[in-house]
Design a protein around this motif. Structure first.
Motif, PDB file in Angstrom:
ATOM      1  N   TRP A  10       0.818  -1.290   0.062  1.00  0.00           N
ATOM      2  CA  TRP A  10      -0.025   0.296   0.197  1.00  0.00           C
ATOM      3  C   TRP A  10       0.857   1.055   0.075  1.00  0.00           C
ATOM      4  CZ3 TRP A  10      -5.048   1.477  -0.571  1.00  0.00           C
ATOM      5  CH2 TRP A  10      -5.349   2.755   0.123  1.00  0.00           C
ATOM      6  N   HIS A  11       0.378   2.216  -0.692  1.00  0.00           N
ATOM      7  CA  HIS A  11       1.090   3.626  -0.718  1.00  0.00           C
ATOM      8  C   HIS A  11       0.087   4.496  -1.253  1.00  0.00           C
ATOM      9  CE1 HIS A  11       2.440   2.117  -4.680  1.00  0.00           C
ATOM     10  NE2 HIS A  11       2.456   3.566  -4.917  1.00  0.00           N
ATOM     11  N   GLY A  12       0.151   5.671  -0.761  1.00  0.00           N
ATOM     12  CA  GLY A  12      -0.890   6.953  -1.482  1.00  0.00           C
ATOM     13  C   GLY A  12      -0.761   7.142  -2.752  1.00  0.00           C
ATOM     14  N   ILE A  13      -1.830   7.379  -3.546  1.00  0.00           N
ATOM     15  CA  ILE A  13      -1.764   7.924  -5.054  1.00  0.00           C
ATOM     16  C   ILE A  13      -2.641   8.766  -5.238  1.00  0.00           C
ATOM     17  CG2 ILE A  13      -2.215   6.864  -7.264  1.00  0.00           C
ATOM     18  CD1 ILE A  13      -1.777   4.135  -6.238  1.00  0.00           C
ATOM     19  N   ASP A  14      -2.325   9.934  -5.790  1.00  0.00           N
ATOM     20  CA  ASP A  14      -3.069  11.161  -6.256  1.00  0.00           C
ATOM     21  C   ASP A  14      -3.867  10.865  -7.326  1.00  0.00           C
ATOM     22  OD1 ASP A  14      -4.229  13.510  -7.121  1.00  0.00           O
ATOM     23  OD2 ASP A  14      -2.755  14.639  -5.781  1.00  0.00           O
ATOM     24  N   LEU A  15      -5.097  10.289  -7.308  1.00  0.00           N
ATOM     25  CA  LEU A  15      -5.918   9.788  -8.535  1.00  0.00           C
ATOM     26  C   LEU A  15      -6.016  10.946  -9.467  1.00  0.00           C
ATOM     27  CD1 LEU A  15      -8.524   7.530  -6.817  1.00  0.00           C
ATOM     28  CD2 LEU A  15      -6.391   6.796  -8.170  1.00  0.00           C
ATOM     29  N   GLY A  16      -6.367  12.293  -8.825  1.00  0.00           N
ATOM     30  CA  GLY A  16      -6.461  13.322  -9.670  1.00  0.00           C
ATOM     31  C   GLY A  16      -5.295  13.665 -10.707  1.00  0.00           C
ATOM     32  N   GLU A  17      -4.026  13.640 -10.240  1.00  0.00           N
ATOM     33  CA  GLU A  17      -2.950  13.753 -10.914  1.00  0.00           C
ATOM     34  C   GLU A  17      -2.740  12.579 -12.022  1.00  0.00           C
ATOM     35  OE1 GLU A  17       0.385  14.327  -8.512  1.00  0.00           O
ATOM     36  OE2 GLU A  17      -0.338  16.276  -7.554  1.00  0.00           O
ATOM     37  N   LEU A  18      -2.985  11.592 -11.624  1.00  0.00           N
ATOM     38  CA  LEU A  18      -2.679  10.353 -12.431  1.00  0.00           C
ATOM     39  C   LEU A  18      -3.858  10.433 -13.580  1.00  0.00           C
ATOM     40  CD1 LEU A  18      -2.340   6.555 -11.562  1.00  0.00           C
ATOM     41  CD2 LEU A  18      -3.985   7.141 -13.056  1.00  0.00           C
ATOM     42  N   TRP A  19      -5.079  10.666 -13.279  1.00  0.00           N
ATOM     43  CA  TRP A  19      -6.163  10.872 -14.428  1.00  0.00           C
ATOM     44  C   TRP A  19      -5.737  11.975 -15.498  1.00  0.00           C
ATOM     45  CZ3 TRP A  19      -8.763   7.280 -16.198  1.00  0.00           C
ATOM     46  CH2 TRP A  19      -9.568   6.336 -15.562  1.00  0.00           C
ATOM     47  N   LEU A  20      -5.395  13.081 -14.772  1.00  0.00           N
ATOM     48  CA  LEU A  20      -4.913  14.060 -15.416  1.00  0.00           C
ATOM     49  C   LEU A  20      -3.502  13.977 -16.443  1.00  0.00           C
ATOM     50  CD1 LEU A  20      -4.928  17.345 -16.157  1.00  0.00           C
ATOM     51  CD2 LEU A  20      -3.599  17.867 -14.182  1.00  0.00           C
ATOM     52  N   ALA A  21      -2.634  13.217 -15.828  1.00  0.00           N
ATOM     53  CA  ALA A  21      -1.591  12.755 -16.678  1.00  0.00           C
ATOM     54  C   ALA A  21      -2.132  12.028 -17.796  1.00  0.00           C
ATOM     55  CB  ALA A  21      -0.325  12.159 -15.829  1.00  0.00           C
ATOM     56  N   VAL A  22      -2.913  11.226 -17.649  1.00  0.00           N
ATOM     57  CA  VAL A  22      -3.219  10.039 -18.594  1.00  0.00           C
ATOM     58  C   VAL A  22      -4.252  11.045 -19.887  1.00  0.00           C
ATOM     59  CG1 VAL A  22      -4.849   8.167 -19.266  1.00  0.00           C
ATOM     60  CG2 VAL A  22      -3.551   7.981 -17.384  1.00  0.00           C
ATOM     61  N   CYS A  23      -5.046  11.926 -19.384  1.00  0.00           N
ATOM     62  CA  CYS A  23      -5.897  12.555 -20.074  1.00  0.00           C
ATOM     63  C   CYS A  23      -5.005  13.801 -21.144  1.00  0.00           C
ATOM     64  CB  CYS A  23      -7.109  13.230 -19.613  1.00  0.00           C
ATOM     65  SG  CYS A  23      -8.403  12.349 -18.524  1.00  0.00           S
ATOM     66  N   ALA A  24      -3.883  14.296 -20.453  1.00  0.00           N
ATOM     67  CA  ALA A  24      -3.080  15.090 -21.125  1.00  0.00           C
ATOM     68  C   ALA A  24      -2.537  14.700 -22.314  1.00  0.00           C
ATOM     69  CB  ALA A  24      -2.246  15.813 -20.032  1.00  0.00           C
ATOM     70  N   ARG A  25      -2.203  13.339 -22.247  1.00  0.00           N
ATOM     71  CA  ARG A  25      -1.508  12.538 -23.219  1.00  0.00           C
ATOM     72  C   ARG A  25      -2.246  12.440 -24.619  1.00  0.00           C
ATOM     73  NH1 ARG A  25       1.684   7.216 -21.330  1.00  0.00           N
ATOM     74  NH2 ARG A  25       2.228   7.163 -23.605  1.00  0.00           N
ATOM     75  N   HIS A  26      -3.689  12.791 -24.535  1.00  0.00           N
ATOM     76  CA  HIS A  26      -4.628  12.490 -25.547  1.00  0.00           C
ATOM     77  C   HIS A  26      -5.571  13.716 -25.932  1.00  0.00           C
ATOM     78  CE1 HIS A  26      -3.618   8.179 -25.645  1.00  0.00           C
ATOM     79  NE2 HIS A  26      -3.381   8.479 -24.282  1.00  0.00           N
ATOM     80  N   TYR A  27      -5.730  14.504 -25.160  1.00  0.00           N
ATOM     81  CA  TYR A  27      -6.336  15.854 -25.422  1.00  0.00           C
ATOM     82  C   TYR A  27      -5.731  16.953 -25.226  1.00  0.00           C
ATOM     83  CZ  TYR A  27     -10.072  11.887 -25.162  1.00  0.00           C
ATOM     84  OH  TYR A  27     -10.561  10.900 -25.292  1.00  0.00           O
ATOM     85  N   PRO A  28      -6.190  18.219 -25.778  1.00  0.00           N
ATOM     86  CA  PRO A  28      -5.506  19.416 -25.378  1.00  0.00           C
ATOM     87  C   PRO A  28      -5.776  19.782 -23.889  1.00  0.00           C
ATOM     88  CG  PRO A  28      -6.971  19.610 -27.307  1.00  0.00           C
ATOM     89  CD  PRO A  28      -7.284  18.195 -26.808  1.00  0.00           C
TER      90      PRO A  28
END
Length: 279
Positions: A68-86
């Motif tokens: 277990w370790h903490g994950i910032d889901l907001g940052e993770l989703w933003l990094a994924v979306c930023a690779r495919h959208y403006p």
């Protein structure tokens, strides 16, 4: 019936010594307290007093097989979306998909119904391409590595003839989990796995635990040990299903006062000593 059965138990636990056997007195007390034992009662009683042998160990995945370790889901989703959208569109999409994920997890906690990634994307109004999904799982890679204690533990369980199962509350497909196990060279050490994304229920629903037992060919919950890091989902759920339960402690996971683990460990390598005690 009680006396005859208690004599058998005394031999089984190697404490048969005239009438002072610990096993005899413990069983007799339990039988008196319960007012008798019906169908399946003896198996449940043997688990409570620690005599039933362990034939299977079923593990949770996140926070258990994977540390277990903490994950910032907001940052993770933003990094994924930023690779495919403006940028502006990516930020809005990341917010929407994170909100959908949180909502569905909360719904699952209340209803004990399962959800999938497809449900997340549908709720967020997103069409996820194969490339988008590939980026998503790639972003998770650093957070999915198997605990170093796992390979030697699973090898030892196999040497002892103890079946190994996995039961995970997850929205991911089976293929994503199996790729992780293959990458970390433990896939062949797992006898069966159930992912809630493939069934109707999540832990702690008893049907999830029954599905895990079926996946490894075990029919008696009394012969199973469940190992997990969540007091409600894992410990309460496993105990309610008739299994022993081992909590791998994690201060970030909310407590559940009604959960009563049979053992508490801080790392997976500590599990074997408890199995020795129960076998």
């Amino acid at each position: 019936m009680v006396a005859a059965t208690c004599t058998f138990l005394c031999v089984r636990c190697r404490y048969h010594a005239q009438q002072s056997c610990v096993g005899l007195s413990r069983v007799a007390v339990k039988v008196r307290e319960s007012g008798g034992l019906g169908t399946g009662g003896w198996a449940a009683l043997l688990v409570r007093i620690g005599i039933m042998a362990v034939r299977a160990v079923i593990f949770d995945w996140g926070g258990t097989l994977t540390p277990w370790h903490g994950i910032d889901l907001g940052e993770l989703w933003l990094a994924v979306c930023a690779r495919h959208y403006p940028a502006a569109e990516a930020a809005a999409m990341a917010t929407a998909v994170q909100a959908a994920e949180v909502e569905l997890w909360r719904d699952g906690e209340q209803s004990q119904r399962s959800w999938t990634l497809d449900h997340i994307f549908e709720r967020a109004g997103i069409t996820a391409s194969a490339d988008f999904l590939s980026s998503y799982f790639e972003a998770w890679d650093p957070h999915t590595f198997t605990d170093p204690d796992v390979p030697p533990l699973l090898h030892e369980l196999r040497r002892r003839g103890i079946k190994v199962g996995v039961l995970s509350n997850t929205m991911w497909p089976r293929s994503a989990h199996e790729k992780i196990f293959v990458r970390d060279q433990v896939f062949e050490l797992i006898d069966g796995a159930v992912y809630s994304s493939e069934i109707d229920w999540v832990k702690p629903h008893p049907e999830a635990f029954r599905a895990a037992m079926q996946a490894i060919g075990e029919t008696d919950p009394a012969a199973c040990v469940f190992v997990g890091d969540r007091p409600y989902d894992d410990i309460h759920g496993a105990k309610s299903a008739g299994m022993r339960a081992v909590l791998i402690s994690n201060s970030d996971v909310p407590p559940y006062q009604a959960a009563a683990p049979d053992a508490i460990i801080t790392r997976l390598s500590e599990l074997l000593s408890h199995l020795d005690r129960w076998s």
